[in-house]
Write a protein that holds these residues in place. Structure first.
Motif, PDB file in Angstrom:
ATOM      1  N   THR A   1      -2.262  -2.633   3.218  1.00 46.38           N
ATOM      2  CA  THR A   1      -2.971  -2.505   1.952  1.00 46.38           C
ATOM      3  C   THR A   1      -2.094  -3.026   0.826  1.00 46.38           C
ATOM      4  N   MET A   2      -2.583  -2.945  -0.387  1.00 47.89           N
ATOM      5  CA  MET A   2      -1.783  -3.258  -1.561  1.00 47.89           C
ATOM      6  C   MET A   2      -0.941  -2.041  -1.926  1.00 47.89           C
ATOM      7  N   SER A   3       0.287  -2.253  -2.361  1.00 47.24           N
ATOM      8  CA  SER A   3       1.154  -1.155  -2.754  1.00 47.24           C
ATOM      9  C   SER A   3       0.484  -0.334  -3.865  1.00 47.24           C
ATOM     10  N   PRO A   4       0.448   1.005  -3.755  1.00 46.89           N
ATOM     11  CA  PRO A   4      -0.292   1.834  -4.716  1.00 46.89           C
ATOM     12  C   PRO A   4       0.101   1.631  -6.176  1.00 46.89           C
ATOM     13  N   HIS A   5       1.390   1.491  -6.475  1.00 43.43           N
ATOM     14  CA  HIS A   5       1.792   1.231  -7.859  1.00 43.43           C
ATOM     15  C   HIS A   5       1.143  -0.062  -8.354  1.00 43.43           C
ATOM     16  N   GLU A   6       1.000  -1.024  -7.451  1.00 46.66           N
ATOM     17  CA  GLU A   6       0.454  -2.313  -7.839  1.00 46.66           C
ATOM     18  C   GLU A   6      -1.062  -2.277  -7.988  1.00 46.66           C
TER      19      GLU A   6
ATOM     20  N   VAL B   1       1.671  -4.132   2.012  1.00 46.91           N
ATOM     21  CA  VAL B   1       2.546  -3.112   2.604  1.00 46.91           C
ATOM     22  C   VAL B   1       1.774  -2.317   3.649  1.00 46.91           C
ATOM     23  N   PRO B   2       2.489  -1.653   4.580  1.00 44.82           N
ATOM     24  CA  PRO B   2       1.798  -0.753   5.505  1.00 44.82           C
ATOM     25  C   PRO B   2       1.070   0.343   4.743  1.00 44.82           C
ATOM     26  N   ALA B   3      -0.090   0.745   5.249  1.00 45.67           N
ATOM     27  CA  ALA B   3      -0.883   1.755   4.568  1.00 45.67           C
ATOM     28  C   ALA B   3      -0.080   3.037   4.378  1.00 45.67           C
TER      29      ALA B   3
ATOM     30  N   GLY C   1       4.236  -3.470 -10.083  1.00 48.59           N
ATOM     31  CA  GLY C   1       4.309  -2.066  -9.742  1.00 48.59           C
ATOM     32  C   GLY C   1       5.754  -1.618  -9.895  1.00 48.59           C
ATOM     33  N   ASN C   2       5.959  -0.342 -10.181  1.00 44.78           N
ATOM     34  CA  ASN C   2       7.322   0.135 -10.433  1.00 44.78           C
ATOM     35  C   ASN C   2       8.240  -0.137  -9.255  1.00 44.78           C
ATOM     36  N   GLU C   3       7.718   0.049  -8.049  1.00 41.91           N
ATOM     37  CA  GLU C   3       8.463  -0.292  -6.839  1.00 41.91           C
ATOM     38  C   GLU C   3       7.471  -0.471  -5.706  1.00 41.91           C
ATOM     39  N   ALA C   4       7.873  -1.229  -4.680  1.00 42.45           N
ATOM     40  CA  ALA C   4       7.007  -1.436  -3.527  1.00 42.45           C
ATOM     41  C   ALA C   4       6.989  -0.176  -2.666  1.00 42.45           C
ATOM     42  N   ALA C   5       5.834   0.102  -2.047  1.00 44.13           N
ATOM     43  CA  ALA C   5       5.686   1.322  -1.261  1.00 44.13           C
ATOM     44  C   ALA C   5       6.497   1.277   0.024  1.00 44.13           C
TER      45      ALA C   5
END
Length: 254
Positions: free
Chosen positions: A34-39, A10-12, A121-125
């Protein structure tokens, strides 16, 4: 224990997001990814489970070929197997994405056995759709809890804690199970230099992304209106005192 973590490029977060002129996609010019923060937290949860119970973690992503960067980052943290389902489009709709992931998971499990826990992750950023994990769990016929802020496994059961309305819900799921975790469930680790170097040599298991298109389509992306703030200098030194008192009185604070 076999753990699968599904991640997304995902975009930072925090970057200025612009939309293309036709309103159909995010303008990725000059964007970092980057990787999605939830993930990131999902990946940490998977690694912690393996450290406690033994086994291995697999990371899976569907995305552009450049998503190899996020898979190698996962490998630098200790993930043993990384799998890429490459697509040429910027993104797929949640239905199609879930179908492709479900098919890939079926293939991975046919090769080496069922995953005990699949973590999303709960949802993508970027899209924030909250759909893919639930759709995959349903397709696989496995129980799922989303919004997890705690995850442990014991005697063939996953124990999941979820915060709600100032209290906590606790669910017990028979394995194999699927869990959607929220940012804050843990503190993701950072890769070591040794891990970074080793990740460059990790083979990417690249598989075809096969799935029929879903019924959901993008109508138009609309960026939120920018919030503009104004700075007003009330004065300098003692001369500003009267103006400060006037502002406080206007807001009922004086």
């Amino acid at each position: 224990m076999r753990i699968l973590v599904c991640i997304k490029r995902v975009p930072a977060p925090g970057a200025r997001i612009n939309v293309t002129a036709d309103g159909q996609a995010v303008d990725t010019t000059n964007l970092g990814f980057t990787m999605s923060p939830h993930e990131e937290c999902a990946l940490e949860a998977g690694l912690e489970l393996v450290e406690t119970h033994g086994g291995a973690v697999t990371a899976l992503t569907l995305g552009p070929p450049e998503a190899e960067e996020q898979l190698r980052y996962a490998a630098s943290l200790g993930v043993g197997t990384v799998v890429l389902l490459p697509i040429e489009e910027p993104d797929w709709d949640p239905q199609r994405t879930a179908r492709a992931l479900g098919g890939a998971i079926d293939g991975l499990e046919a090769d080496a056995g069922a995953f005990d826990v699949i973590i999303f992750g709960n949802e993508a950023a970027d899209s924030g759709g909250f759909q893919v994990g639930i759709r995959v769990a349903r397709a696989l016929g496995r129980p799922m809890v989303t919004g997890a802020k705690g995850l442990t496994v014991d005697a063939g059961t996953a124990r999941v804690q979820r915060e709600i309305d100032g209290t906590q819900e606790v669910y017990e799921l028979p394995l194999p199970a699927v869990v959607g975790v929220k940012e804050g469930i843990n503190l993701p680790r950072y890769p070591t230099m040794k891990g970074r170097l080793a990740s460059r040599k990790v083979p990417i298991d690249e598989r075809d992304a096969v799935a029929d298109e879903g019924a959901q389509t993008t109508v138009r992306l609309l960026p939120p209106p920018e919030q503009v703030s104004h700075l007003v200098v009330l004065g300098e030194g003692p001369d500003a005192a009267g103006a400060v008192v006037a502002v406080l009185a206007e807001r009922g604070l004086a």
